[in-house]
Design an enzyme around this catalytic site. Sequence first.
Site: not given
Length: 412
Positions: A79, A81, A381, A176-177
């Site tokens: 992904h 993002d 993150h 996705e996040e």
Amino acid sequence: MTETVVDRLFRYVVIDTQSDPTSSSQPSTEKQKDLGRLLVSELLSFGLDDAHLDEHGNVYATIPGNTEKTVPVICFCSHMDTAPDFTGTNVKPQIVKNYQGGDIRLTGDTSQVIRVSDNPELAHQIGHDIVTTDGTTLLGADDKAGIAEIMTAARFLIDNPDIKHGTIKILFTTDEEIGRGADKVDLTKLGAQFAYTLDGSTVGEIENETFSADGVEIAITGVAIHPGTAKGKMENAIKIASDIVARLPRDITPETTEGREGFIHPTGISGSMDSARISLIIRDFEEEGLKTKEALLEDITREVMTAYPGSSYSFKVREQYRNMKVVLDRHPELMANLEEATRRVGLTPKLTSIRGGTDGSRLSFMGLPCPNIYTGGHAYHSPLEWVSRQDMEISVKTIVELVKIWEERATA
């Protein structure tokens, strides 16, 4: 080819691709398409003429097969993002070459330290080149490390036609996040039978199981009145929402659970005197565990509301994704081939469960069985995110070995 997987990572992470959970569009942020357009340009330069970006920001491409065997069409997916948890704007990637141990203090915000005590995997990185940020942003190795690895493996396979393989599909998704990565994927156009996400962590760890996940929205309508004449009348929605959150059990939160334990996690609270909203996520590996936690949460809400007879609430549950193991167990060859590829690159495969989800969760239930492969990234993150160049190279080699194994084990 002299371009390395780290060269690609550096090029991708400086493009801000943070997704936005408050947006209803897909992609949730148009800037995700900036990376998508770059990837399409690179794929076209590889000679993959069908590479394109669709209206939702998803990137599709095909590496044609070069074998006479009938090989299942395999897709590799990552992904584009990055997580909304911490800023991804103006990323300044750094590299600690020939790491010799100890904590890594970041240069842009020296209060940010990647500590060995919090990152025991660093003990296995002596001599590696460690990529970090300067501490003021996240790195975005989740999942741009996966993208860089897929792109590097794709170029390697194209440049080495002596390596026999079936048709390979490439898919890069948006959002996705925030749980929408597979929402707009066109599986018919993709044309794959099986897939692998490159969205894992420690090399050697392969994942065939995720949480099952739901989101919950609690909307509260209170009784608003001038505070000077409020006695016996006001029912402050902010206080009602706060009371609900305060009563959540402390032993089923993300910070108090591990392994296969699920949790209830408030992710947002907002409002005013007359109305308030609580957003929560519920996670468990078992469907029954999800339902039990949701029932507990509504029981707490109902109990709190009894003290506010003039107020009302709504309680809405939205399915996000489900444990992909249910689907993957029907296709044992997926994991068997991945385990063999892991062994071929010199690692001992370790089957693990993801305390979260990947695009593979949704794709599996949409009809594209899809376990998860390690990328080498850690501390996702956060500004303390890091990844080893050598581990990324192992992930690239794993992709190459995996497509070879699918071809070797196919029928003539």
